[in-house]
Design a protein around this motif. Structure first.
Motif, PDB file in Angstrom:
ATOM      1  N   PHE A 292      -9.862  -1.737  -6.413  1.00 24.96           N
ATOM      2  CA  PHE A 292     -11.286  -2.006  -6.624  1.00 24.96           C
ATOM      3  C   PHE A 292     -11.707  -1.976  -8.089  1.00 24.96           C
ATOM      4  N   GLY A 293     -10.803  -1.576  -8.991  1.00 21.21           N
ATOM      5  CA  GLY A 293     -11.113  -1.567 -10.408  1.00 21.21           C
ATOM      6  C   GLY A 293     -11.881  -0.337 -10.829  1.00 21.21           C
ATOM      7  N   HIS A 294     -12.143  -0.223 -12.123  1.00 24.51           N
ATOM      8  CA  HIS A 294     -12.938   0.909 -12.611  1.00 24.51           C
ATOM      9  C   HIS A 294     -13.678   0.519 -13.885  1.00 24.51           C
ATOM     10  N   GLU A 295     -14.723   1.281 -14.167  1.00 20.61           N
ATOM     11  CA  GLU A 295     -15.506   1.103 -15.384  1.00 20.61           C
ATOM     12  C   GLU A 295     -14.968   2.018 -16.478  1.00 20.61           C
ATOM     13  N   LYS A 296     -15.227   1.657 -17.706  1.00 20.58           N
ATOM     14  CA  LYS A 296     -14.840   2.491 -18.832  1.00 20.58           C
ATOM     15  C   LYS A 296     -15.488   3.865 -18.690  1.00 20.58           C
ATOM     16  N   GLY A 297     -14.665   4.921 -18.796  1.00 17.28           N
ATOM     17  CA  GLY A 297     -15.171   6.284 -18.698  1.00 17.28           C
ATOM     18  C   GLY A 297     -15.315   6.793 -17.281  1.00 17.28           C
ATOM     19  N   ALA A 298     -14.877   6.011 -16.279  1.00 11.81           N
ATOM     20  CA  ALA A 298     -14.999   6.435 -14.881  1.00 11.81           C
ATOM     21  C   ALA A 298     -14.193   7.706 -14.629  1.00 11.81           C
ATOM     22  N   PHE A 299     -13.088   7.862 -15.340  1.00 13.30           N
ATOM     23  CA  PHE A 299     -12.275   9.071 -15.253  1.00 13.30           C
ATOM     24  C   PHE A 299     -11.482   9.179 -16.542  1.00 13.30           C
ATOM     25  N   THR A 300     -10.893  10.330 -16.765  1.00 16.27           N
ATOM     26  CA  THR A 300     -10.125  10.548 -17.980  1.00 16.27           C
ATOM     27  C   THR A 300      -9.004   9.528 -18.078  1.00 16.27           C
ATOM     28  N   GLY A 301      -8.933   8.837 -19.212  1.00 16.32           N
ATOM     29  CA  GLY A 301      -7.911   7.815 -19.400  1.00 16.32           C
ATOM     30  C   GLY A 301      -8.408   6.412 -19.153  1.00 16.32           C
ATOM     31  N   ALA A 302      -9.622   6.268 -18.580  1.00 19.85           N
ATOM     32  CA  ALA A 302     -10.188   4.941 -18.344  1.00 19.85           C
ATOM     33  C   ALA A 302     -10.850   4.462 -19.634  1.00 19.85           C
ATOM     34  N   ALA A 303     -10.031   3.909 -20.536  1.00 19.88           N
ATOM     35  CA  ALA A 303     -10.512   3.551 -21.867  1.00 19.88           C
ATOM     36  C   ALA A 303     -11.258   2.226 -21.905  1.00 19.88           C
ATOM     37  N   SER A 304     -11.173   1.453 -20.848  1.00 18.99           N
ATOM     38  CA  SER A 304     -11.848   0.154 -20.819  1.00 18.99           C
ATOM     39  C   SER A 304     -12.117  -0.246 -19.375  1.00 18.99           C
ATOM     40  N   ASN A 305     -12.966  -1.240 -19.205  1.00 22.34           N
ATOM     41  CA  ASN A 305     -13.217  -1.759 -17.862  1.00 22.34           C
ATOM     42  C   ASN A 305     -11.954  -2.446 -17.331  1.00 22.34           C
ATOM     43  N   ARG A 306     -11.741  -2.299 -16.059  1.00 23.98           N
ATOM     44  CA  ARG A 306     -10.559  -2.937 -15.458  1.00 23.98           C
ATOM     45  C   ARG A 306     -10.930  -3.556 -14.127  1.00 23.98           C
ATOM     46  N   GLU A 307     -10.611  -4.820 -13.981  1.00 17.31           N
ATOM     47  CA  GLU A 307     -10.878  -5.524 -12.737  1.00 17.31           C
ATOM     48  C   GLU A 307      -9.819  -5.149 -11.704  1.00 17.31           C
ATOM     49  N   GLY A 308     -10.243  -4.895 -10.483  1.00 17.55           N
ATOM     50  CA  GLY A 308      -9.311  -4.548  -9.426  1.00 17.55           C
ATOM     51  C   GLY A 308      -8.670  -5.781  -8.814  1.00 17.55           C
TER      52      GLY A 308
ATOM     53  N   CYS B  61       0.813  -1.217   0.000  1.00 17.64           N
ATOM     54  CA  CYS B  61       0.000   0.000   0.000  1.00 17.64           C
ATOM     55  C   CYS B  61       0.845   1.266   0.000  1.00 17.64           C
ATOM     56  N   ALA B  62       2.086   1.177   0.471  1.00 22.85           N
ATOM     57  CA  ALA B  62       2.951   2.352   0.536  1.00 22.85           C
ATOM     58  C   ALA B  62       3.592   2.671  -0.804  1.00 22.85           C
ATOM     59  N   ALA B  63       3.497   1.752  -1.768  1.00 18.49           N
ATOM     60  CA  ALA B  63       4.210   1.926  -3.027  1.00 18.49           C
ATOM     61  C   ALA B  63       3.320   2.431  -4.152  1.00 18.49           C
ATOM     62  N   ILE B  64       2.008   2.505  -3.934  1.00 16.32           N
ATOM     63  CA  ILE B  64       1.089   2.971  -4.973  1.00 16.32           C
ATOM     64  C   ILE B  64       0.575   4.346  -4.579  1.00 16.32           C
ATOM     65  N   PRO B  65       0.628   5.342  -5.480  1.00 19.09           N
ATOM     66  CA  PRO B  65       0.153   6.690  -5.157  1.00 19.09           C
ATOM     67  C   PRO B  65      -1.298   6.688  -4.668  1.00 19.09           C
ATOM     68  N   ASP B  66      -1.605   7.585  -3.745  1.00 15.67           N
ATOM     69  CA  ASP B  66      -2.945   7.646  -3.151  1.00 15.67           C
ATOM     70  C   ASP B  66      -4.039   7.706  -4.203  1.00 15.67           C
ATOM     71  N   THR B  67      -3.799   8.477  -5.269  1.00 11.72           N
ATOM     72  CA  THR B  67      -4.841   8.702  -6.267  1.00 11.72           C
ATOM     73  C   THR B  67      -5.027   7.520  -7.209  1.00 11.72           C
ATOM     74  N   LEU B  68      -4.156   6.537  -7.148  1.00  9.26           N
ATOM     75  CA  LEU B  68      -4.293   5.371  -8.011  1.00  9.26           C
ATOM     76  C   LEU B  68      -4.725   4.123  -7.260  1.00  9.26           C
ATOM     77  N   ILE B  69      -4.599   4.155  -5.939  1.00  8.83           N
ATOM     78  CA  ILE B  69      -4.764   2.895  -5.202  1.00  8.83           C
ATOM     79  C   ILE B  69      -6.194   2.381  -5.230  1.00  8.83           C
ATOM     80  N   GLU B  70      -7.200   3.280  -5.241  1.00 14.17           N
ATOM     81  CA  GLU B  70      -8.584   2.803  -5.301  1.00 14.17           C
ATOM     82  C   GLU B  70      -8.854   2.090  -6.609  1.00 14.17           C
ATOM     83  N   SER B  71      -8.336   2.651  -7.717  1.00 14.08           N
ATOM     84  CA  SER B  71      -8.525   2.012  -9.016  1.00 14.08           C
ATOM     85  C   SER B  71      -7.812   0.666  -9.065  1.00 14.08           C
TER      86      SER B  71
END
Length: 473
Positions: free
Chosen positions: A206-222, A193-203
């Motif tokens: 827990f993953g993200h859906e396509k279009g969840a934020f700028t640059g999220a071009a596809s669904n990604r499983e966490g 947890c200490a090696a991943i930037p705070d703003t990336l660790i949730e993605s």
């Protein structure tokens, strides 16, 4: 002698790996592709297959099915979380990033094919085979108590919090808990947890859906979903941001995860094993860690004793490391002199096993005696400052080895939510290459100079004249 097959199309890497393994007393065969490996050898005759992920023709992961019960360890230059998880999900026993660190590679190989040796060694130290923990050495009372607790807790579904100083071997305990559980036929996903930037660790978690934020071009499983059915090991959980802590609490309470940008949750069956060197109860009182999450994860607490409290275990570990490094560097088997034993026992080892590893490796390299190592080669002093272990190619943010998320320090620069790790790498280099040398850039990013150069080539980031002149200085 254990037999290993290397499947790698790059001659330089294949030869270097062969020599490394032969120095460590393994019988090694080679092949440049899956096709040649299967036509030339019976894969089931080997104790381990080490294969590059990307090969001419069929990918290295094809060997997993072809090899049957023979374990396959995957190497990849594209050491992303996704490729690592995918290869392990397909059945790879582990993965190592290229350029690989020699110690990390040897450790991974020994972990896969050395369980029987670990049990025999533990029996020689007065432990029964049923008490042995792969990769852990020690017969002191505190360690035997730890082994007993691991064996009792591992078969259950209980959440475990591992507490111990840096360098005491918390991940070894987590792996033992997983391998002795009923989940050992599924993945153990490890995240620092200490090696991943705070703003990336949730993605990442827990993953993200396509279009969840700028640059999220596809669904990604966490990684939480990737660990479904298995074990999720969160190292340094005390560094987890509060927002991510809230999401993790929902996973533990409801058994479900909802990716960023999604309106639907997915059921997951994950056993959580967490580790920290910090006082989470104190952090909770200070409002830096959720108190409800602390009580949720602190079902069973396992405490790893520091090396200074393990008595003669220190000498057993030192002698084991001495044998390993003598084999690795092609030297005759050395022994510890009486003054070296006294010095090791008298020193407090603030860096624990990791510091002891550095001391023994340094001593073997510098030793000119053909029979024993003196205390002067250990370079330890009761008044000397603690030295941090150097970051190796195998422990870096953008080229992880073994632990997803790596062991490198957290980047100091804030990263916006729409940046992937690759995007962050590219932006950091472009913004700082005029003011930093290549060596400084590599150190800030937690990678080697070679890795920085390779990623420049792949991402098309040329070195500017200013950065080149800075390097010349």
């Amino acid at each position: 002698m254990s037999k290993i097959l290397i499947v790698e199309d790059e001659n330089i890497i294949r030869n270097a790996l062969r020599k490394l393994l032969e120095r460590n007393q393994y019988e090694v065969s080679e092949a440049p592709s899956v096709k040649e490996a299967t036509s030339k050898f019976n894969l089931k005759d080997f104790d381990l297959i080490i294969s590059d992920l990307r090969l001419p023709g069929a990918p290295g992961t094809d060997l997993i099915k072809l090899a049957g019960e023979t374990p396959v360890l995957i190497m990849t230059s594209y050491a992303s979380l996704r490729s690592a998880v995918d290869s392990m999900r397909m059945g790879a026993v582990d993965y190592v990033a290229k350029p690989f660190d020699h110690d990390e590679m040897v450790t991974a190989v020994k972990r896969v094919i050395g369980k029987a040796k670990a049990a025999n060694k533990a029996a020689a130290q007065g432990l029964t085979a049923s008490k042995a923990i792969a990769g852990m050495i020690g017969s002191s009372d505190v360690m035997q108590d730890l082994y007993n607790r691991i064996h009792k807790v591992a078969p259950t579904a209980a959440t475990v919090l591992i507490h111990g100083e840096t360098g005491t071997g918390k991940e070894l305990v987590a792996r033992a808990l997983h391998e002795e559980s009923q989940r050992n036929n599924h993945l153990m996903i490890s995240v620092n947890c200490a090696a991943i930037p705070d703003t990336l660790i949730e993605s990442e978690l827990f993953g993200h859906e396509k279009g969840a934020f700028t640059g999220a071009a596809s669904n990604r499983e966490g990684l939480v979903a990737a660990a479904d059915g298995g074990t999720l090991f969160l190292d340094e959980i005390g560094e987890l941001p509060l927002e991510a802590q809230a999401r993790l609490l929902r996973v533990l309470q409801e058994g479900e995860v909802r990716p960023l940008g999604s309106v639907e949750s997915r059921k997951v069956d994950v056993r959580l094993v967490a580790a920290t060197h910090r006082d989470l109860r104190k952090l909770a009182k200070e409002g830096k860690f959720r108190e409800d999450l602390y009580f949720r994860i602190n079902v069973v607490q396992l405490t790893l004793p520091p090396l200074r409290e393990r008595g003669r275990d220190i000498i057993n570990i030192a002698e084991s490391l001495l044998q390993r490094y003598c084999s690795q560097f092609g030297k005759s088997q050395l022994r510890l002199s009486s003054d070296a034993v006294e010095a090791i026992m008298a020193y407090s080892w603030p860096g624990n096993v990791r510091e002891l590893e550095n001391a023994m490796q340094r001593a073997v390299i510098l030793c000119e005696d053909s029979s024993e190592i003196g205390s002067h080669l250990l370079s330890i002093d009761g008044d000397a400052p603690v030295q941090e272990a150097a970051i190796s190619d195998g422990n870096m943010l953008f080229g992880q080895a073994r632990t997803l998320g790596g062991n490198a320090a957290r980047p100091t620069k804030e990263v916006s939510e729409d940046l992937s790790l690759e995007d962050y790498f590219q932006r950091f280099v472009i913004e700082h290459q005029d003011s930093m040398s290549e060596t400084e850039l590599a150190r800030k990013l937690g990678v080697s100079r070679k890795c920085l150069w390779e990623r420049r080539q792949r991402l098309g980031i040329p070195r500017t004249k200013n950065s080149a002149s800075s390097l010349a200085k």
